[in-house]
Scaffold this active site. Structure first.
Site, PDB file in Angstrom:
ATOM      1  N   SER A 111     -14.531   9.613 -30.238  1.00  0.00           N
ATOM      2  CA  SER A 111     -15.111  10.247 -31.355  1.00  0.00           C
ATOM      3  C   SER A 111     -14.207   9.901 -32.781  1.00  0.00           C
ATOM      4  CB  SER A 111     -14.938  11.744 -31.135  1.00  0.00           C
ATOM      5  OG  SER A 111     -15.763  12.454 -32.068  1.00  0.00           O
ATOM      6  N   ASP A 169     -25.651  12.020 -27.343  1.00  0.00           N
ATOM      7  CA  ASP A 169     -24.507  12.717 -27.700  1.00  0.00           C
ATOM      8  C   ASP A 169     -25.111  13.504 -28.954  1.00  0.00           C
ATOM      9  OD1 ASP A 169     -22.301  13.126 -29.260  1.00  0.00           O
ATOM     10  OD2 ASP A 169     -21.085  11.606 -28.322  1.00  0.00           O
ATOM     11  N   HIS A 196     -21.334  14.031 -25.603  1.00  0.00           N
ATOM     12  CA  HIS A 196     -20.035  13.849 -26.259  1.00  0.00           C
ATOM     13  C   HIS A 196     -18.964  14.079 -25.465  1.00  0.00           C
ATOM     14  CE1 HIS A 196     -18.198  12.926 -30.041  1.00  0.00           C
ATOM     15  NE2 HIS A 196     -17.431  13.774 -29.972  1.00  0.00           N
TER      16      HIS A 196
END
Length: 221
Positions: A111, A169, A196
């Site tokens: 991320s 996601d 995610h």
């Protein structure tokens, strides 16, 4: 390196996501570390900036952290932040971690940590001596929208990368991770049906190992 050194696993420096920490990242990558056992070891590091207001998690010893902010104490991946803060400290922290835990062969970012790893790749490709890494694995990455960060993406980044994209996601949409992949010269892109997180099911395990098989310990130095 020596024969001894060649026998070691690859070492990856793990860069956690926004509002995570080294400890949380370690907890959430158990399946990945097991999948890579014998081939690569993961050493995670804390981002230098505690996220304001994050103490509500009831864990004062392990505050959520971030690599940079798009606004005062906040972060939105989609925001074209006019005055992002904290990135230089984070680049210095990564350089320090590479020196402390070295030799490190590659980066594994998740991320916001993947977005940071991509920036490190850009600096490495330009010959920045602080970042002696040979490759990066970028999970749920994205391109920073901040104009102050646009220089990282001016030319295609010539460092080998594996981009892991979650089809569902909801935090970093798949197209944002694909867009980041396009900033690289020869990206390898693998998708998974999940959201995610750092996936480590059989299909992704094979993708990680196939990618890592291209590298020998000590190549980045």
């Amino acid at each position: 390196g020596s024969i001894m050194a060649e026998g070691r696993p690859l070492r990856l420096l793990g860069l956690h996501g926004y509002r995570q920490s080294e400890r949380r990242f370690r907890q959430r990558t158990g399946a990945l570390r097991k999948a890579l056992r014998g081939r690569a070891e993961l050493v995670a590091v804390n981002a230098p900036h505690p996220v304001p207001g994050g103490e509500g998690d009831g864990d004062g010893d392990d505050p959520p952290r971030g690599w940079w902010f798009s606004g005062p104490g906040t972060f939105e991946a989609g925001e074209a932040a006019p005055a992002p803060e904290g990135l230089e400290e984070s680049l210095s922290a990564v350089a320090a971690a590479l020196a402390e835990h070295g030799p490190v062969d590659g980066l594994l970012g998740f991320s916001q940590g993947a977005a940071l790893a991509a920036m490190v790749c850009a600096l490495r490709a330009r010959g920045d001596p602080r970042f002696p890494v040979a490759f990066a694995i970028l999970v749920a990455g994205f391109t920073s929208r901040a104009p102050a960060h646009s220089h990282f993406y001016r030319e295609p980044i010539a460092l080998p990368t594996l981009h892991v994209v979650g089809d569902t996601d909801a935090v970093i949409a798949a197209h944002l991770s694909r867009e980041l992949a396009q900033r690289f010269v020869e990206p390898v892109v693998v998708t998974h049906p999940g959201g995610h997180f750092v996936p480590a099911a059989a299909a992704q395990k094979k993708a990680y190992l196939d990618f890592l098989d291209r590298f020998c310990p000590g190549q980045g130095q």
